[in-house]
Scaffold this motif. Sequence first.
Motif, short mmCIF file in Angstrom:
data_model
loop_
_atom_site.label_atom_id
_atom_site.label_comp_id
_atom_site.label_asym_id
_atom_site.label_seq_id
_atom_site.Cartn_x
_atom_site.Cartn_y
_atom_site.Cartn_z
N ASP A 117 23.22 51.53 23.22
CA ASP A 117 21.96 50.78 23.11
C ASP A 117 22.28 49.30 22.89
N MET A 118 21.81 48.46 23.79
CA MET A 118 22.09 47.02 23.71
C MET A 118 20.90 46.21 23.21
N GLN A 119 20.02 46.84 22.45
CA GLN A 119 18.86 46.12 21.94
C GLN A 119 19.17 45.47 20.58
N ALA A 120 18.59 44.29 20.39
CA ALA A 120 18.65 43.59 19.10
C ALA A 120 17.52 42.57 19.13
N SER A 121 17.02 42.21 17.98
CA SER A 121 15.90 41.27 17.92
C SER A 121 16.36 39.85 18.24
N THR A 122 15.39 39.01 18.62
CA THR A 122 15.69 37.61 18.91
C THR A 122 16.28 36.92 17.69
N ALA A 123 15.75 37.23 16.52
CA ALA A 123 16.24 36.62 15.28
C ALA A 123 17.69 37.02 15.02
N GLU A 168 23.31 41.81 24.79
CA GLU A 168 24.56 42.27 25.41
C GLU A 168 25.38 41.09 25.90
N ALA A 169 24.74 40.12 26.56
CA ALA A 169 25.45 38.97 27.09
C ALA A 169 26.02 38.10 25.97
N VAL A 170 25.24 37.87 24.94
CA VAL A 170 25.69 37.04 23.82
C VAL A 170 26.89 37.67 23.11
N THR A 171 26.81 38.97 22.83
CA THR A 171 27.91 39.62 22.13
C THR A 171 29.16 39.73 23.01
N SER A 172 28.96 39.91 24.31
CA SER A 172 30.11 39.95 25.23
C SER A 172 30.79 38.58 25.26
N TRP A 173 30.00 37.50 25.30
CA TRP A 173 30.56 36.15 25.28
C TRP A 173 31.39 35.95 24.02
N ALA A 174 30.86 36.36 22.89
CA ALA A 174 31.57 36.19 21.62
C ALA A 174 32.90 36.94 21.63
N TYR A 205 33.70 46.27 21.68
CA TYR A 205 32.95 46.23 22.94
C TYR A 205 32.23 47.54 23.24
N ARG A 206 32.82 48.66 22.86
CA ARG A 206 32.23 49.97 23.22
C ARG A 206 30.97 50.29 22.44
N HIS A 207 30.62 49.47 21.44
CA HIS A 207 29.45 49.73 20.61
C HIS A 207 28.20 49.02 21.14
N GLY A 208 27.06 49.42 20.61
CA GLY A 208 25.80 48.78 20.94
C GLY A 208 25.71 47.38 20.35
N ALA A 209 24.68 46.62 20.75
CA ALA A 209 24.59 45.21 20.36
C ALA A 209 24.52 45.01 18.85
N ARG A 210 23.71 45.78 18.14
CA ARG A 210 23.59 45.58 16.69
C ARG A 210 24.91 45.88 15.97
N GLU A 211 25.61 46.92 16.42
CA GLU A 211 26.89 47.25 15.80
C GLU A 211 27.94 46.21 16.16
N ARG A 212 27.89 45.69 17.38
CA ARG A 212 28.80 44.61 17.76
C ARG A 212 28.61 43.42 16.83
N ILE A 213 27.34 43.05 16.62
CA ILE A 213 27.03 41.91 15.75
C ILE A 213 27.55 42.15 14.34
N ARG A 214 27.33 43.34 13.82
CA ARG A 214 27.78 43.66 12.46
C ARG A 214 29.30 43.58 12.36
#
Length: 255
Positions: A174-180, A215-221, A236-245
Motif C-alpha cells: 500500500d503506497m498511500q500516505a496523507s499530504t501532511a 511512493e515517488a517521494v519515498t523512492s527519491w529519498a 523499499y519493499r514496504h508501503g509508503a507509511r512504513e517507508r517514512i517511519r
Amino acid sequence: MVFSTKCLLSRRCARDRQIAPGAPENLPDYVVSFRSVAEIVEIVVAENLPDLRQAPGWQAKPSESQDAGFGLWSNAEPGTRSLPGLSADGDAVPGQTYRLETTETEYEAYREAMGAFRVLTFTGQPVGVLAQITGASFMPKRGGRIEFSVEMPVTVNGTSADGQVAFDLIAKPDMQASTAEVETFKTLVMKALQTAQSKPSAFEEERLAALDEPEAVTSWALMHLALPVSMKIDIYRHGARERIRLMAKAIENLQ
C-alpha cells in the motif's frame, strides 16, 4: 528576456514548396525573437519544449512531466523463479542503474546475455532486487562495464552452489500516505541532506520539491539518503507509511 521561436519553410523541405509557391530558397529553418521584461517573474514557464517541426499550422500541446511515474513499483516478470545471482556492492534501488566493472571475458558473456535478468543480492539481507542487463561497453586496458536496470525487490529463498538464486516476487504494498505526512517527511529529508557529505544536485532537489505522490517521494529519498544499500532495499519493499517511519528512524540515528 523572453524569446520565442517561429518555424519557417527551409531548403530541407523543398518538396513541400507547393505550400508556399514562390517562397525564396534562402529562408532560415526558424527565427528567434526576443522581448525585454522588467521582472523575471513576468516570464511564464513553458508547458513543453520547443518543437521545431516543419509543419505549417502545427500547434504545440502540453506534454506530460518527465517525472510522471518516477520511482513507481515495477511489475517485471522474468518468467522464472531461479536466476544467476550477483553480490551487489553499490546502490541498487529500483529505478536506478547499477553498473558492474568486468574483465574482457566476463564482458563478452554479459553482452551475449543482453536483456536477460539477474538477481542482485546483499550480504545478510533476505531481500534482493531483480535487474535486467541493458548495456555493455568495453575499452582496452580498462575492461568492460555492464549496466543493469534495477526493476523490483524479490525475496531470496536460497543460493545454489553454481550461483543460481531461487526467489519469489514481492507484491506491491500500500503506497498511500496523507499530504501532511509526505510534506513533513520531505522537510525532514532535505534537512538531513543539508549536512550530508554527498548532496544531490540542484536539479534533484527541484525534482523532490515537485513530487507529491508518497511512493515517488519515498523512492527519491531512498535513492539519495546516505543509508546502507541493504537497508535501502529492505525499506523499499514496504508501503509508503512504513517507508517514512523506517527512514525517519534511520535519519535520527545518523544525527
